[in-house]
Design a protein around this motif. Structure first.
Motif, PDB file in Angstrom:
ATOM      1  N   ALA A   1     -32.955  49.175  11.274  1.00  0.00           N
ATOM      2  CA  ALA A   1     -33.504  47.859  11.528  1.00  0.00           C
ATOM      3  C   ALA A   1     -32.377  46.878  11.814  1.00  0.00           C
ATOM      4  O   ALA A   1     -31.256  47.056  11.374  1.00  0.00           O
ATOM      5  N   THR A   2     -32.702  45.850  12.545  1.00  0.00           N
ATOM      6  CA  THR A   2     -31.759  44.809  12.900  1.00  0.00           C
ATOM      7  C   THR A   2     -32.134  43.555  12.130  1.00  0.00           C
ATOM      8  O   THR A   2     -33.279  43.368  11.749  1.00  0.00           O
ATOM      9  N   GLY A   3     -31.167  42.685  11.932  1.00  0.00           N
ATOM     10  CA  GLY A   3     -31.477  41.474  11.200  1.00  0.00           C
ATOM     11  C   GLY A   3     -30.613  40.311  11.607  1.00  0.00           C
ATOM     12  O   GLY A   3     -29.859  40.383  12.576  1.00  0.00           O
ATOM     13  N   VAL A   4     -30.734  39.248  10.827  1.00  0.00           N
ATOM     14  CA  VAL A   4     -30.021  38.016  11.111  1.00  0.00           C
ATOM     15  C   VAL A   4     -29.311  37.520   9.855  1.00  0.00           C
ATOM     16  O   VAL A   4     -29.685  37.867   8.739  1.00  0.00           O
ATOM     17  N   TYR A   5     -28.275  36.718  10.066  1.00  0.00           N
ATOM     18  CA  TYR A   5     -27.611  36.028   8.972  1.00  0.00           C
ATOM     19  C   TYR A   5     -28.162  34.615   8.921  1.00  0.00           C
ATOM     20  O   TYR A   5     -28.240  33.931   9.942  1.00  0.00           O
ATOM     21  N   ILE A   6     -28.566  34.175   7.749  1.00  0.00           N
ATOM     22  CA  ILE A   6     -29.137  32.849   7.559  1.00  0.00           C
ATOM     23  C   ILE A   6     -28.119  32.034   6.769  1.00  0.00           C
ATOM     24  O   ILE A   6     -27.913  32.292   5.580  1.00  0.00           O
ATOM     25  N   PRO A   7     -27.427  31.096   7.405  1.00  0.00           N
ATOM     26  CA  PRO A   7     -26.350  30.380   6.716  1.00  0.00           C
ATOM     27  C   PRO A   7     -26.828  29.493   5.577  1.00  0.00           C
ATOM     28  O   PRO A   7     -26.075  29.197   4.652  1.00  0.00           O
ATOM     29  N   ARG A   8     -28.096  29.077   5.620  1.00  0.00           N
ATOM     30  CA  ARG A   8     -28.609  28.175   4.594  1.00  0.00           C
ATOM     31  C   ARG A   8     -30.128  28.241   4.597  1.00  0.00           C
ATOM     32  O   ARG A   8     -30.746  28.278   5.650  1.00  0.00           O
ATOM     33  N   ARG A   9     -30.706  28.233   3.408  1.00  0.00           N
ATOM     34  CA  ARG A   9     -32.163  28.185   3.269  1.00  0.00           C
ATOM     35  C   ARG A   9     -32.526  26.868   2.589  1.00  0.00           C
ATOM     36  O   ARG A   9     -31.877  26.477   1.627  1.00  0.00           O
ATOM     37  N   ASP A  10     -33.551  26.219   3.065  1.00  0.00           N
ATOM     38  CA  ASP A  10     -34.002  24.955   2.496  1.00  0.00           C
ATOM     39  C   ASP A  10     -35.503  25.002   2.244  1.00  0.00           C
ATOM     40  O   ASP A  10     -36.235  25.675   2.972  1.00  0.00           O
ATOM     41  N   SER A  11     -35.947  24.248   1.241  1.00  0.00           N
ATOM     42  CA  SER A  11     -37.359  24.186   0.907  1.00  0.00           C
ATOM     43  C   SER A  11     -37.681  22.818   0.323  1.00  0.00           C
ATOM     44  O   SER A  11     -36.838  22.202  -0.325  1.00  0.00           O
ATOM     45  N   ASN A  12     -38.921  22.373   0.530  1.00  0.00           N
ATOM     46  CA  ASN A  12     -39.357  21.145  -0.127  1.00  0.00           C
ATOM     47  C   ASN A  12     -40.008  21.454  -1.477  1.00  0.00           C
ATOM     48  O   ASN A  12     -40.390  20.562  -2.202  1.00  0.00           O
ATOM     49  N   SER A  13     -40.096  22.740  -1.818  1.00  0.00           N
ATOM     50  CA  SER A  13     -40.705  23.155  -3.069  1.00  0.00           C
ATOM     51  C   SER A  13     -39.670  23.167  -4.197  1.00  0.00           C
ATOM     52  O   SER A  13     -38.678  23.892  -4.135  1.00  0.00           O
ATOM     53  N   LEU A  14     -39.928  22.386  -5.228  1.00  0.00           N
ATOM     54  CA  LEU A  14     -39.040  22.370  -6.383  1.00  0.00           C
ATOM     55  C   LEU A  14     -39.000  23.747  -7.042  1.00  0.00           C
ATOM     56  O   LEU A  14     -37.937  24.225  -7.431  1.00  0.00           O
ATOM     57  N   LEU A  15     -40.145  24.403  -7.149  1.00  0.00           N
ATOM     58  CA  LEU A  15     -40.199  25.729  -7.755  1.00  0.00           C
ATOM     59  C   LEU A  15     -39.337  26.732  -6.985  1.00  0.00           C
ATOM     60  O   LEU A  15     -38.554  27.480  -7.581  1.00  0.00           O
ATOM     61  N   THR A  16     -39.449  26.739  -5.664  1.00  0.00           N
ATOM     62  CA  THR A  16     -38.649  27.658  -4.849  1.00  0.00           C
ATOM     63  C   THR A  16     -37.162  27.413  -5.049  1.00  0.00           C
ATOM     64  O   THR A  16     -36.384  28.352  -5.161  1.00  0.00           O
ATOM     65  N   THR A  17     -36.753  26.146  -5.101  1.00  0.00           N
ATOM     66  CA  THR A  17     -35.328  25.859  -5.274  1.00  0.00           C
ATOM     67  C   THR A  17     -34.846  26.213  -6.676  1.00  0.00           C
ATOM     68  O   THR A  17     -33.663  26.475  -6.877  1.00  0.00           O
ATOM     69  N   MET A  18     -35.745  26.243  -7.638  1.00  0.00           N
ATOM     70  CA  MET A  18     -35.357  26.590  -9.014  1.00  0.00           C
ATOM     71  C   MET A  18     -35.259  28.102  -9.234  1.00  0.00           C
ATOM     72  O   MET A  18     -34.381  28.568  -9.956  1.00  0.00           O
ATOM     73  N   ILE A  19     -36.160  28.883  -8.606  1.00  0.00           N
ATOM     74  CA  ILE A  19     -36.170  30.317  -8.889  1.00  0.00           C
ATOM     75  C   ILE A  19     -35.639  31.179  -7.753  1.00  0.00           C
ATOM     76  O   ILE A  19     -35.387  32.361  -7.942  1.00  0.00           O
ATOM     77  N   GLY A  20     -35.466  30.581  -6.566  1.00  0.00           N
ATOM     78  CA  GLY A  20     -34.908  31.337  -5.451  1.00  0.00           C
ATOM     79  C   GLY A  20     -33.504  31.818  -5.774  1.00  0.00           C
ATOM     80  O   GLY A  20     -32.677  31.064  -6.273  1.00  0.00           O
ATOM     81  N   GLY A  21     -33.231  33.095  -5.513  1.00  0.00           N
ATOM     82  CA  GLY A  21     -31.936  33.690  -5.841  1.00  0.00           C
ATOM     83  C   GLY A  21     -31.880  34.205  -7.268  1.00  0.00           C
ATOM     84  O   GLY A  21     -30.928  34.870  -7.657  1.00  0.00           O
ATOM     85  N   ARG A  22     -32.891  33.899  -8.039  1.00  0.00           N
ATOM     86  CA  ARG A  22     -32.953  34.355  -9.431  1.00  0.00           C
ATOM     87  C   ARG A  22     -34.094  35.358  -9.610  1.00  0.00           C
ATOM     88  O   ARG A  22     -33.875  36.480 -10.009  1.00  0.00           O
ATOM     89  N   LEU A  23     -35.331  34.925  -9.288  1.00  0.00           N
ATOM     90  CA  LEU A  23     -36.483  35.811  -9.413  1.00  0.00           C
ATOM     91  C   LEU A  23     -36.834  36.513  -8.105  1.00  0.00           C
ATOM     92  O   LEU A  23     -37.545  37.496  -8.103  1.00  0.00           O
ATOM     93  N   PHE A  24     -36.387  35.973  -7.015  1.00  0.00           N
ATOM     94  CA  PHE A  24     -36.536  36.624  -5.709  1.00  0.00           C
ATOM     95  C   PHE A  24     -35.315  36.259  -4.876  1.00  0.00           C
ATOM     96  O   PHE A  24     -34.646  35.264  -5.149  1.00  0.00           O
ATOM     97  N   PRO A  25     -34.979  37.078  -3.871  1.00  0.00           N
ATOM     98  CA  PRO A  25     -33.764  36.828  -3.092  1.00  0.00           C
ATOM     99  C   PRO A  25     -33.826  35.518  -2.308  1.00  0.00           C
ATOM    100  O   PRO A  25     -34.887  35.095  -1.875  1.00  0.00           O
ATOM    101  N   GLY A  26     -32.672  34.919  -2.144  1.00  0.00           N
ATOM    102  CA  GLY A  26     -32.564  33.732  -1.308  1.00  0.00           C
ATOM    103  C   GLY A  26     -32.456  32.441  -2.083  1.00  0.00           C
ATOM    104  O   GLY A  26     -33.445  31.930  -2.588  1.00  0.00           O
ATOM    105  N   TRP A  27     -31.234  31.935  -2.197  1.00  0.00           N
ATOM    106  CA  TRP A  27     -30.998  30.621  -2.796  1.00  0.00           C
ATOM    107  C   TRP A  27     -31.458  29.571  -1.813  1.00  0.00           C
ATOM    108  O   TRP A  27     -31.207  29.676  -0.615  1.00  0.00           O
TER     109      TRP A  27
END
Length: 179
Positions: A1-27
């Protein structure tokens, strides 16, 4: 499979920013999103709460892919994006990349014509000398059922990812459903 590099991930969800990279991949960084949709117009504005990210896209539906694009038609673009379902992004410690794989049955790309585009990332001349990062094409995808599956972390060696065909095979055999 082929993929991409994502230099930065952003979200307006407080929950996503709190658990991203901890409970699921992606800070994720916290950001504000403003989205406006009209009959054939779309405007997306993103501003990172840390002041390091600003994006503005103002586009309208088009009957064809933008002139000069590397994609001759929508089917070529869909085929290209469809075979790159893997995305890796940096972790704050700089030692590894978090990986996810997108499963998105039945997607449908619609070509857009971009009237305004601004990106603090691509306009940063320390990353890209003037004229080296240019818009090729834009597409709209919406009303999709998506599943994001975690992939094993990809270790970095001296700050550089060593993503090779061997790494992709190793990732695939480690339990991913990569195609």
């Amino acid at each position: 499979a082929t993929g991409v590099y994502i230099p930065r991930r952003d979200s307006n969800s407080l929950l996503t920013t709190m658990i991203g990279g901890r409970l699921f991949p992606g800070w994720h960084h916290r950001a504000r999103f403003a989205v406006t949709e009209g009959a054939n117009r779309f405007r997306v504005e993103v501003k990172g709460n840390d002041g390091r990210l600003e994006i503005l896209v103002d586009a309208r539906r088009s009957a064809q892919v933008m002139p000069g694009s590397v994609f001759g038609d929508v089917q070529s673009a869909s085929g290209f994006f469809g075979c790159a379902p893997i995305g890796y992004s940096a972790r704050p410690d700089g030692r590894a990349l978090d990986g996810v794989e997108l499963h998105c049955p039945g997607w449908n790309l619609q070509p857009l014509s971009v009237d305004t585009l601004r990106s603090s990332f691509f306009e940063d001349t320390s990353r890209f000398p003037p004229g080296t990062a240019t818009l090729d094409s834009a597409f709209l995808m919406r009303d999709l059922d998506t599943i994001w599956s975690p992939l094993p972390r990809l270790p970095l060696v001296h700050g550089t990812a060593r993503l090779t065909l061997t790494s992709v095979r190793r990732i695939t055999s480690a339990g991913s459903t990569a195609r």
